[in-house]
Design an enzyme around this catalytic site. Structure first.
Site, PDB file in Angstrom:
ATOM      1  N   TYR A 148       0.842  -1.202   0.000  1.00 35.08           N
ATOM      2  CA  TYR A 148       0.000   0.000   0.000  1.00 35.08           C
ATOM      3  C   TYR A 148       0.878   1.254   0.000  1.00 35.08           C
ATOM      4  O   TYR A 148       0.713   2.140  -0.840  1.00 35.08           O
ATOM      5  CB  TYR A 148      -0.902  -0.025   1.229  1.00 35.08           C
ATOM      6  CG  TYR A 148      -1.918   1.090   1.305  1.00 35.08           C
ATOM      7  CD1 TYR A 148      -2.986   1.149   0.407  1.00 35.08           C
ATOM      8  CD2 TYR A 148      -1.834   2.074   2.286  1.00 35.08           C
ATOM      9  CE1 TYR A 148      -3.928   2.163   0.488  1.00 35.08           C
ATOM     10  CE2 TYR A 148      -2.784   3.084   2.373  1.00 35.08           C
ATOM     11  CZ  TYR A 148      -3.827   3.131   1.480  1.00 35.08           C
ATOM     12  OH  TYR A 148      -4.766   4.129   1.561  1.00 35.08           O
ATOM     13  N   ARG A 214      -3.280   7.544  16.871  1.00 35.47           N
ATOM     14  CA  ARG A 214      -3.844   7.895  15.567  1.00 35.47           C
ATOM     15  C   ARG A 214      -4.682   9.158  15.771  1.00 35.47           C
ATOM     16  O   ARG A 214      -5.130   9.439  16.888  1.00 35.47           O
ATOM     17  CB  ARG A 214      -4.760   6.791  15.014  1.00 35.47           C
ATOM     18  CG  ARG A 214      -4.060   5.494  14.637  1.00 35.47           C
ATOM     19  CD  ARG A 214      -3.107   5.652  13.469  1.00 35.47           C
ATOM     20  NE  ARG A 214      -2.562   4.370  13.038  1.00 35.47           N
ATOM     21  CZ  ARG A 214      -1.466   3.805  13.549  1.00 35.47           C
ATOM     22  NH1 ARG A 214      -0.788   4.402  14.517  1.00 35.47           N
ATOM     23  NH2 ARG A 214      -1.029   2.654  13.066  1.00 35.47           N
TER      24      ARG A 214
HETATM   25  N1  UDP Z   1      -5.832  -1.640  15.996  1.00 30.53           N
HETATM   26  C1  UDP Z   1      -6.186  -2.171  17.224  1.00 30.53           C
HETATM   27  N2  UDP Z   1      -7.227  -3.044  17.262  1.00 30.53           N
HETATM   28  C2  UDP Z   1      -7.957  -3.391  16.171  1.00 30.53           C
HETATM   29  C3  UDP Z   1      -7.601  -2.830  14.913  1.00 30.53           C
HETATM   30  C4  UDP Z   1      -6.515  -1.957  14.869  1.00 30.53           C
HETATM   31  O1  UDP Z   1      -5.572  -1.867  18.264  1.00 30.53           O
HETATM   32  O2  UDP Z   1      -8.901  -4.190  16.317  1.00 30.53           O
HETATM   33  C5  UDP Z   1      -4.716  -0.668  15.947  1.00 30.53           C
HETATM   34  C6  UDP Z   1      -3.701  -0.882  14.831  1.00 30.53           C
HETATM   35  O3  UDP Z   1      -2.697  -1.790  15.222  1.00 30.53           O
HETATM   36  C7  UDP Z   1      -3.173   0.524  14.640  1.00 30.53           C
HETATM   37  C8  UDP Z   1      -4.380   1.414  14.954  1.00 30.53           C
HETATM   38  O4  UDP Z   1      -5.276   0.602  15.704  1.00 30.53           O
HETATM   39  O5  UDP Z   1      -2.149   0.814  15.559  1.00 30.53           O
HETATM   40  C9  UDP Z   1      -5.104   1.919  13.705  1.00 30.53           C
HETATM   41  O6  UDP Z   1      -5.300   0.828  12.851  1.00 30.53           O
HETATM   42  P1  UDP Z   1      -6.177   0.875  11.553  1.00 30.53           P
HETATM   43  O7  UDP Z   1      -6.151  -0.504  10.961  1.00 30.53           O
HETATM   44  O8  UDP Z   1      -7.489   1.475  11.842  1.00 30.53           O
HETATM   45  O9  UDP Z   1      -5.452   1.883  10.562  1.00 30.53           O
HETATM   46  P2  UDP Z   1      -3.924   2.274  10.252  1.00 30.53           P
HETATM   47  O10 UDP Z   1      -3.768   3.610  10.859  1.00 30.53           O
HETATM   48  O11 UDP Z   1      -2.988   1.280  10.892  1.00 30.53           O
HETATM   49  O12 UDP Z   1      -3.864   2.256   8.783  1.00 30.53           O
END
Ligand code: UDP
Length: 313
Positions: A148, A214
């Site tokens: 990606y 985030r």
């Molecule tokens: N994450 C989490 N639990 C979940 C899904 C994601 O703790 O069930 C964490 C993931 O490891 C990351 C953050 O939440 O640190 C955001 O993940 P997401 O997949 O939403 O988007 P990213 O910013 O990684 O593209």
């Protein structure tokens, strides 16, 4: 006055479909193009009878044409959640390279304003915080997420090349984490995961120790920033996102509070190359687009929860 004609690739996706709505509301005719790999016709079902809306099922990774005049091309086609792009690794690389190339060729031929959806992922696991557009990023080129991240970096490179060498009127939006209605329940991102888990009183799954951060932007704020960029004459990349930063533990707490769920929290391993922190610097968007987000996370999350609740099976 004749209506402007906008092509939205990924038009049946989460952001693409909201963009279609906004452009129609702005008085455009909209042609949504999507191969429905991760998008869904449900997202555009309400537009089926709109005479200014058309839907074409096409894979933009293969050369494609659109009949007649086109004023705007917004390229939003790509799997966008880590779960999806790891599952569709090759398709993600293809749509981020051949797909963007094909859209740029169309923009060149039609003399259209082109806007490509880039991402905060081009900053990788950032060593600069918050991330300004001048930061070159810290991406593992061979890690699982690179399908990606590197595709999006290539997308920016070819967009700038078409601007420089073919004088195409291009723009690049770097999108930070966005949430809201029409996210797929099972796309694996933290927002739908936590909401779905809370609504079923299942444990909330935190990856790692939950201290990673985030910054979440509500879809309506994001879409507003994107169309401001579209209607501007800016060619350099612009960050659009909400600078308010949360740890995943804080975010889990907010989902529990707003949903009233009594779910426990369980910890799972952190995915490979998961960025530790992410926060947009939006100085440029404020200055050049007069844009900044308005919706607080609590407010946007309430609306998103209601939407997920209403669709619950
Ligand atoms: N994450 C989490 N639990 C979940 C899904 C994601 O703790 O069930 C964490 C993931 O490891 C990351 C953050 O939440 O640190 C955001 O993940 P997401 O997949 O939403 O988007 P990213 O910013 O990684 O593209």
């Amino acid at each position: 006055m004749k209506k402007k004609i906008a092509v939205v690739t990924g038009g049946a996706g989460f952001l693409g479909s909201h963009l279609c709505d906004r452009l129609l509301a702005d008085g455009c005719k909209v042609i949504a193009v999507d191969n429905l790999l991760t998008g869904s016709l449900r997202n555009v079902a309400h537009l089926k009878k709109n005479k200014d809306f058309d839907f074409l099922k096409k894979n933009i990774s293969k050369p494609f044409s659109i009949a007649g005049k086109v004023d705007y091309i917004l390229d939003f086609a790509s799997p966008a959640s880590p779960v999806d792009y790891l599952k569709y690794a090759i398709e993600t690389l293809e749509v981020g390279s051949y797909g963007v190339h094909n859209c740029l060729e169309l923009a060149k031929q039609k003399k259209a304003r082109f806007l490509v959806a880039s991402t905060s992922e081009i900053y990788g696991d950032p060593l600069e915080h918050p991330q300004k557009e001048t930061y070159w990023g810290h991406v593992n080129t061979i890690g699982p997420r690179s399908v990606y991240d590197e595709a999006k970096r290539f997308g920016e490179a070819i967009t700038m090349a078409y601007h420089r060498y073919h004088k195409v009127n291009t723009s690049i939006v770097r999108i930070f984490n966005t949430y809201g209605p029409r996210m797929q329940v099972k796309d694996g991102r933290v927002v739908p995961n936590f909401i779905d888990q809370a609504l079923h009183n299942k444990p909330l799954t935190i990856y790692g120790d939950g201290k990673q951060t985030r910054s979440f932007c509500f879809y309506s704020d994001l879409i507003d920033g994107i169309v401001r960029l579209l209607y501007s004459g800016i060619h350099d990349p612009i960050n659009i996102g909400n600078p308010k930063e949360f740890t995943m533990l804080e975010f889990a707490g907010l989902v529990l509070k707003l949903s009233g769920a009594t779910s426990k929290i369980v910890y799972h391993p952190l995915p490979v190359d998961d960025p530790k922190q992410r926060q947009p610097d939006i100085t440029l968007a404020k200055k050049h687009l007069k844009w900044e987000p308005k919706i607080r996370l609590e407010e946007g999350l309430k609306e998103t929860l209601e939407w997920f609740k209403a669709r619950r099976i």
